[in-house]
Design an enzyme around this catalytic site. Structure first.
Site, short mmCIF file in Angstrom:
data_model
loop_
_atom_site.label_atom_id
_atom_site.label_comp_id
_atom_site.label_asym_id
_atom_site.label_seq_id
_atom_site.Cartn_x
_atom_site.Cartn_y
_atom_site.Cartn_z
N GLY A 287 0.80 -1.20 0.00
CA GLY A 287 0.00 0.00 0.00
C GLY A 287 0.84 1.26 0.00
O GLY A 287 1.98 1.28 -0.48
N ASP A 318 -8.64 -0.18 0.93
CA ASP A 318 -9.43 1.05 1.04
C ASP A 318 -9.69 1.71 -0.30
O ASP A 318 -10.49 2.64 -0.38
CB ASP A 318 -8.71 2.06 1.94
CG ASP A 318 -8.51 1.55 3.35
OD1 ASP A 318 -9.12 0.52 3.70
OD2 ASP A 318 -7.74 2.18 4.10
N ARG A 478 -10.91 -8.27 5.16
CA ARG A 478 -9.62 -8.24 4.47
C ARG A 478 -8.96 -9.61 4.34
O ARG A 478 -8.02 -9.76 3.57
CB ARG A 478 -8.67 -7.28 5.19
CG ARG A 478 -8.13 -7.79 6.51
CD ARG A 478 -7.18 -6.78 7.12
NE ARG A 478 -6.32 -7.39 8.12
CZ ARG A 478 -5.24 -6.80 8.64
NH1 ARG A 478 -4.92 -5.59 8.24
NH2 ARG A 478 -4.51 -7.42 9.54
#
Length: 554
Positions: A287, A318, A478
């Site tokens: 990320g 996200d 997740r």
């Protein structure tokens, strides 16, 4: 989309044709030849691949095949195979690593990288680095092949394991060099070059030439040519005090025990650059924190002029990475979030003055909460980081929930984890706290909101029943395997990354822009954000579905 650079477009009006000049800015993409200009090219192995039948338009041209970003009229190189590649597949040693938190599809990306490298380009040296960035220097990599990873797409999480933090630039670069993932360019004395403690070096002799100086194999010509794909593991005794590197030619003077040497004496050999060096490609899945580290890694590799390709496949459940259309795993996360919302709705309906409070992932953006709200239609109020809210007073959350409870007898409240962080009481020490990736540590908005709701109701309605059922499905969302859509998406991302690195590109991110896959400079993506646009029709749609206030104080 194929466009010259720069270009003009022609638009037609009702009665005449108007020519409008639109500047198209093709973003420069880092390439290994920018600092290694003498790299050789090879025909793309896909020409001989039985799964492909390349036509004249099969390969993309780097100067004309571009993808246009409609938001800013920036153009990016289109992702896909090129006619010439800058790596000889038998000499490639690829490494891949997963960093940061979990996300649906991580195992699929790993699987498709391994299978794509193996089946499309014939790469056989594919390594997985365990436990994130720190795995480069704390453990041994795992050699992977299609048989090992054949069912990984059915599993959640990452089989390579992951961790946050652990980014030690010098140790990572040194580990990459020590393990033979790269080509070293420069001059080092013996004290500056470290070898594994066991004093063994692996030499992949792929059509290699070993030139004899003295002793060694009994060959009148003094030259021994090893068969393809033959691997020799040799005890290493360094005799030289210096490794001389000039004009990108690597010469290593050492004493080696070679198979076939007469009466066991050590033979001195020169192992030349084209005989022993393997090329590296590093695939990083992570990320925003991971991308910041990857930028530093790319810059250091560039500074040292190492023949190492760096590519990042952005991983953020996200969906907060900018420029690209979406992140992998996002659609799976929305699908799983709906299950949590459904459970919260059942709990709320089954109680007197019941509120189902569901906290969803979303540190800086509310895409999961927004899309899950639209998909569910059971949500009464959606709170996201981009939209500030307040509790007390006219137009506040408490007033809205009280009216909704009077009307329906229950309510469902969805809140993204990053929402309301500015109004949650915290100490000065908590304000400064950071996690291992350097991100601010958030307080649990769900726990705080549940407590605030109960205090409000006890104060204003002391004699009435009231229930708040708090659901936090973070790890459920997740940790699941990717759904069908994300599995397909992960495959396209992995193959795009492979084609790009084989073409010599480095320091880039592979991802779709307006539905077309492109190569985007890593430095751009590392700083680009993807917030929910409050003026966009999608947020207006949320408010029309929930009838929630805009939380703007008059």
């Amino acid at each position: 989309m194929s466009l010259p650079h720069p270009t003009t477009t022609t638009t037609a009006s009702d009665s005449s044709t108007t020519t409008t000049t639109i500047p198209i800015n093709l973003q420069p993409l880092p390439h290994l030849t920018q600092y290694l200009p003498d790299l050789q090219t090879h025909p793309n192995p896909l020409n001989q691949n039985p799964f492909f039948h390349p036509s004249p338009l099969f390969y993309f041209h780097p100067s004309s095949d571009v993808v246009l970003n409609n938001d800013n009229l920036l153009a990016y190189h289109r992702a896909g195979p090129r006619e010439r590649v800058f790596f000889d597949p038998p000499r490639v040693r690829a490494a891949m690593v997963t960093c940061g938190g979990l996300c649906p599809g991580m195992n699929t990306v790993i699987r498709e990288l391994v299978v794509g490298l193996w089946e499309l380009y014939g790469v056989r040296e594919i390594y997985g680095v365990r436990a994130g960035f720190r795995g480069f220097y704390t453990g041994d990599p795992v050699l992977m092949d299609p048989e090992m990873v054949h069912d990984w797409h059915k599993k959640g999480g990452t089989e390579l394991q992951t961790s946050r933090g652990g980014f030690d630039l010098d140790r990572i670069v040194n580990a990459i060099q020590d393990r033979g993932y790269n080509q070293i360019c420069g001059t080092f004395d013996r004290s500056q070059l470290t070898f594994p403690r066991k004093s063994f070096i692996k030499i992949w002799t792929i059509e290699n030439t070993i030139q004899r100086l003295s002793g060694g194999p009994n060959l009148s010509s003094g030259v021994a040519r090893a068969p393809p794909l033959h691997q020799v593991v040799l005890p290493l005794h360094v005799n030289s005090t210096q490794l001389n590197l000039a004009d990108n030619k690597f010469v290593f003077l050492a004493a080696l025990n070679l198979p076939g040497t007469t009466s066991g004496p050590k033979a001195k050999h020169i192992l030349r650059h084209n005989a022993v060096m393997v090329f590296a490609r590093v695939y990083i899945i992570g990320g925003d924190g991971t991308m910041r580290g990857a930028v530093k890694l790319f810059d250091e590799i560039h500074r040292k002029k190492l023949n190492v390709g760096i590519v990042v496949i952005p991983k953020t459940v996200d969906n907060d990475v900018g420029i690209i259309d979406r992140s992998f795993g996002f659609q799976t996360a929305v699908e799983m979030a709906q299950q949590a919302i459904s459970a919260g709705h059942v709990e709320a309906e089954s109680a007197v003055n019941g509120i189902g409070l569901v906290k969803l992932m979303g540190r800086s953006t509310g895409h999961i909460a927004l899309n899950a709200t639209l998909s569910s239609r059971d949500v009464d109020c959606c709170l996201i980081p981009e939209n500030e809210f307040y509790l007390e007073g006219k137009g506040g959350l408490f007033e809205f929930l009280e009216n909704r409870l009077k009307k329906n007898g229950h309510a469902v409240l969805v809140v993204a984890e990053g929402a309301g962080q500015d109004i949650i009481p915290r100490t000065d020490a908590q304000k400064e706290e950071r996690d291992e990736s350097g991100n601010p540590v958030f307080l649990d908005v769900g726990v705080w909101l549940k407590s605030a709701l109960k205090k409000w109701w006890d104060r204003d309605h002391p004699d009435e029943l009231f229930t708040v059922k708090y659901i936090d499905p973070t790890y459920m969302v997740r940790a699941v395997p990717a759904n069908a859509t994300d599995n397909l998406y992960c495959t396209l991302l992995a193959h795009s990354a492979i084609h790009g690195v084989m073409a010599g590109y480095t320091g880039f991110v592979a991802g779709p822009i307006n539905g077309n896959y492109a190569y985007i400079p890593l430095e751009e993506v590392a700083v680009a954000k993807n917030p929910v646009k409050m003026a966009d029709h999608k947020w207006a749609w949320v408010r029309s579905v929930t009838n929630q206030p805009d939380f703007l104080r008059s």
